[in-house]
Design an enzyme around this catalytic site. Structure first.
Site, PDB file in Angstrom:
ATOM      1  N   LYS A  63     -23.239  35.788 -15.010  1.00 60.18           N
ATOM      2  CA  LYS A  63     -22.646  37.025 -15.540  1.00 60.18           C
ATOM      3  C   LYS A  63     -21.379  36.699 -16.333  1.00 60.18           C
ATOM      4  O   LYS A  63     -21.140  37.247 -17.405  1.00 60.18           O
ATOM      5  CB  LYS A  63     -22.357  38.017 -14.400  1.00 60.18           C
ATOM      6  CG  LYS A  63     -23.638  38.664 -13.877  1.00 60.18           C
ATOM      7  CD  LYS A  63     -23.477  39.460 -12.600  1.00 60.18           C
ATOM      8  CE  LYS A  63     -24.868  39.857 -12.083  1.00 60.18           C
ATOM      9  NZ  LYS A  63     -24.868  40.617 -10.842  1.00 60.18           N
ATOM     10  N   GLN A 107     -20.721  41.828  -6.410  1.00 62.91           N
ATOM     11  CA  GLN A 107     -22.010  41.160  -6.204  1.00 62.91           C
ATOM     12  C   GLN A 107     -22.511  41.423  -4.783  1.00 62.91           C
ATOM     13  O   GLN A 107     -21.776  41.276  -3.814  1.00 62.91           O
ATOM     14  CB  GLN A 107     -21.855  39.646  -6.460  1.00 62.91           C
ATOM     15  CG  GLN A 107     -23.153  38.873  -6.436  1.00 62.91           C
ATOM     16  CD  GLN A 107     -24.127  39.263  -7.550  1.00 62.91           C
ATOM     17  OE1 GLN A 107     -23.717  39.679  -8.645  1.00 62.91           O
ATOM     18  NE2 GLN A 107     -25.408  39.155  -7.287  1.00 62.91           N
ATOM     19  N   ASP A 130     -23.071  48.599 -12.685  1.00 62.39           N
ATOM     20  CA  ASP A 130     -24.347  48.321 -12.014  1.00 62.39           C
ATOM     21  C   ASP A 130     -25.224  49.576 -11.949  1.00 62.39           C
ATOM     22  O   ASP A 130     -26.422  49.486 -11.697  1.00 62.39           O
ATOM     23  CB  ASP A 130     -24.087  47.856 -10.564  1.00 62.39           C
ATOM     24  CG  ASP A 130     -24.246  46.362 -10.385  1.00 62.39           C
ATOM     25  OD1 ASP A 130     -25.092  45.784 -11.083  1.00 62.39           O
ATOM     26  OD2 ASP A 130     -23.519  45.783  -9.550  1.00 62.39           O
TER      27      ASP A 130
HETATM   28  N1  GUN Z   1     -27.415  41.271  -6.120  1.00 61.25           N
HETATM   29  C1  GUN Z   1     -28.677  41.089  -6.574  1.00 61.25           C
HETATM   30  N2  GUN Z   1     -28.867  41.784  -7.705  1.00 61.25           N
HETATM   31  C2  GUN Z   1     -27.707  42.425  -7.970  1.00 61.25           C
HETATM   32  C3  GUN Z   1     -27.282  43.294  -9.018  1.00 61.25           C
HETATM   33  O1  GUN Z   1     -28.021  43.644  -9.944  1.00 61.25           O
HETATM   34  N3  GUN Z   1     -25.988  43.720  -8.934  1.00 61.25           N
HETATM   35  C4  GUN Z   1     -25.173  43.380  -7.925  1.00 61.25           C
HETATM   36  N4  GUN Z   1     -23.933  43.870  -7.929  1.00 61.25           N
HETATM   37  N5  GUN Z   1     -25.537  42.586  -6.939  1.00 61.25           N
HETATM   38  C5  GUN Z   1     -26.800  42.108  -6.970  1.00 61.25           C
END
Ligand code: GUN
Length: 294
Positions: A63, A107, A130
């Site tokens: 990211k 996350q 998100d």
């Molecule tokens: N953990 C697995 N996929 C995601 C996601 O798309 N966003 C976040 N914040 N955590 C995750």
């Protein structure tokens, strides 16, 4: 199609290339970010990682790399596993107030002693890149979301950018999770698809899947969708990322079997996977523009 000597020539499925499509999106984002910088606004994403989950570490690194590529500033918070829920909530409060920060990403999963729901609720909806906050989920269900959950939004982009029209199609979603199944169903509905959601209690999944013009598989079971569960010409979006015992990745769709019947299909890896981060970048831009009234 008849061939010489009676052989039947089979039409091959087109492979939907998530790597290329996600790169196109990141390049579009990069261009918009450059335009914003010319206006004196630098888009900025805060990324919070708690603990040392190896998969989460990889996601977070990817990211941050994508932010760099797109010209989005990233603020990185790598917190110890032992951090208290209050400390995390205080950090979110601080970032909610920080005018420089446009998006906040925590996350998941979080350590067990931290209430995930409480954390997601604390993120200001306009910074919820998100798309997990119930406010944004609500907007999605009335077809008015600006910050859409990234993986579901990525599925829609893959379908549309392949030139497939969703309107009027029978769309079958296999899986009803809050992060994929339900939101992707809402997005397909917003595109005027006729949407059916299957799940573990569905009586005859095979019969339902066979009706699909567009099939989205998000069950988390390796190779769950077999060739005899789909009709000829189906468009298949495979959201599954399953690690097999031999270390290989595989989707929720038996690619070898289903590819023989599909008109379009996403591979795993290289299909839906790369789209999640591209859509996250897009959400950062949306959040940044909204917060600056641009
Ligand atoms: N953990 C697995 N996929 C995601 C996601 O798309 N966003 C976040 N914040 N955590 C995750």
């Amino acid at each position: 199609m008849k061939f010489k000597r009676g052989l039947v020539k089979r039409k091959m499925a087109k492979i939907i290339d998530g790597k290329t499509i996600s790169l196109d999106i990141k390049n579009e984002v990069k261009q918009i970010a450059e335009n914003l910088v010319e206006k004196g606004v630098k888009p900025c994403l805060a990324v919070i990682l708690v603990g040392q989950n190896p998969a989460s570490q990889v996601y977070v690194r990817n990211k941050k790399t994508a932010c760099e590529y797109c010209g989005i500033k990233s603020l990185s918070y790598e917190l110890d596993e032992s951090i208290s829920e209050k400390e995390l909530l205080d950090l979110i409060d601080k970032l909610n107030e920080n005018k420089e920060c446009n998006g906040i990403l925590v996350q998941l999963p979080l350590p067990k002693h931290i209430d995930e729901n409480k954390v997601l609720l604390r993120i200001s909806p306009e910074k919820d890149v998100d798309g997990f906050h119930p406010y944004n989920v609500g907007l999605l269900s009335i077809g008015k979301a600006e910050l859409k959950a990234c993986t579901p939004a990525g599925c829609i982009e893959l379908i549309k950018r392949s030139g497939v029209d969703i309107s009027g199609k029978n769309c079958v979603v296999v899986g009803r999770s809050n992060i994929v199944g339900k939101p992707v169903s809402m997005l397909l509905l917003a595109e005027n698809g006729t949407v059916t959601i299957c799940h573990s209690k569905t009586k005859d999944i095979k019969a339902v899947c066979k009706e699909a013009d567009i099939l989205v598989a998000a069950v988390g079971i390796p190779n769950f969708i077999k060739g005899d569960m789909v009709k000829e010409g189906v468009v298949v979006i495979d959201v599954g990322i399953n690690r097999l015992e031999n270390g290989k990745l595989c989707g929720d769709v038996d690619f070898e079997e289903v590819e023989k019947k599909a008109s379009y299909i996403t591979p795993v890896p290289g299909g839906v996977g790369p789209m999640t981060i591209a859509m996250l970048m897009k959400n950062c831009i949306v959040a940044c523009k909204n917060q600056n009234n641009i």
